[in-house]
Design an enzyme around this catalytic site. Sequence first.
Site, PDB file in Angstrom:
ATOM      1  N   ASP A   1     -23.165   9.169  -1.059  1.00  0.00           N
ATOM      2  CA  ASP A   1     -23.351   7.693  -1.401  1.00  0.00           C
ATOM      3  C   ASP A   1     -22.095   6.292  -1.757  1.00  0.00           C
ATOM      4  O   ASP A   1     -21.110   6.908  -1.443  1.00  0.00           O
ATOM      5  CB  ASP A   1     -23.702   7.885  -3.236  1.00  0.00           C
ATOM      6  CG  ASP A   1     -24.694   8.958  -3.710  1.00  0.00           C
ATOM      7  OD1 ASP A   1     -25.400   9.008  -2.257  1.00  0.00           O
ATOM      8  OD2 ASP A   1     -25.379   9.115  -4.967  1.00  0.00           O
TER       9      ASP A   1
ATOM     10  N   TYR B   1     -17.008  19.800  -3.806  1.00  0.00           N
ATOM     11  CA  TYR B   1     -16.670  18.107  -4.198  1.00  0.00           C
ATOM     12  C   TYR B   1     -15.820  18.298  -5.216  1.00  0.00           C
ATOM     13  O   TYR B   1     -15.364  19.524  -5.883  1.00  0.00           O
ATOM     14  CB  TYR B   1     -17.511  17.784  -4.753  1.00  0.00           C
ATOM     15  CG  TYR B   1     -18.598  17.274  -4.040  1.00  0.00           C
ATOM     16  CD1 TYR B   1     -18.905  15.947  -3.417  1.00  0.00           C
ATOM     17  CD2 TYR B   1     -20.387  17.600  -3.479  1.00  0.00           C
ATOM     18  CE1 TYR B   1     -19.498  15.415  -1.884  1.00  0.00           C
ATOM     19  CE2 TYR B   1     -21.076  17.772  -2.460  1.00  0.00           C
ATOM     20  CZ  TYR B   1     -20.394  15.866  -1.894  1.00  0.00           C
ATOM     21  OH  TYR B   1     -21.722  15.885  -0.880  1.00  0.00           O
TER      22      TYR B   1
END
Length: 267
Positions: A55, A111
């Site tokens: 994103d 992540y």
Amino acid sequence: MRMALRIAYDGTAFYGFQRQPDVRTVEGELIKVLSKLGVIENAESSNFKGASRTDRGVSAFFNVVSFDVSAKPHLIRAEVLNHHLRDAWVLGVAEVPDDFHPRFWAKSKTYRYYLIDEGFREEAMIDCARIFTGTHDFSAFARLEPGKDPVRELTRVEINRRHGYYVVELEGKSFLWEMARRIVNAIRLCGLGLMEPGEVEEMLAGNYGKKVPPARPEGLILWNITYEGIEFKGDERGLNKAKRDIFERYSRALTRAALFGDVLIEL
């Protein structure tokens, strides 16, 4: 010939990874440079693919793109590409099979989220993190897209305390849209005592009135993707260029942090 690039980028400089008209994206920047150098003609003819569509604001230390080479394979080097790229860096190059797809061939993704310590209850954060490990329906912790299965497996969710902040690591084969950031925010809320681990269990079981909002994107980085049999090789000049650019960002950020840290001390 099909090639793959391991790339890193500062997500705050882009409107996300996936190319979009009239805005600057990571994918768009890469395609522009590769086309300018004559390595590919365009995204469609080169079968250009990416591993993870991060994103807006989300950074990466290890994302991957692949494409079919039209010409000039000798230019597919970190040294050459990093000379032309801005806010993104090639850290490794690999020749891959013709059917290689960086998303579908990935064995796992990791992540990292960086959380400033707000006076968290660490044990509550750890308890909350444990609940997310395993296979669950993550509908309550994602922005769902039509046709996407909300069931995912997380093999690891760890909380690592550092001086003044925490690093939350999440590992799994695939993630839903905003899934990592919503999970991190749930862990944060548990650490602040604003949410209990039992509420997380209920939400994973489908019992919820509203979803946990996502944590801010600037704290998230795609840290690693594992592949079987694919080895990315960098070159010294290309890596040194990346190090210089990233150190400049680190230096600016640390200066600002020190400045506001002293302001807070004096208040």
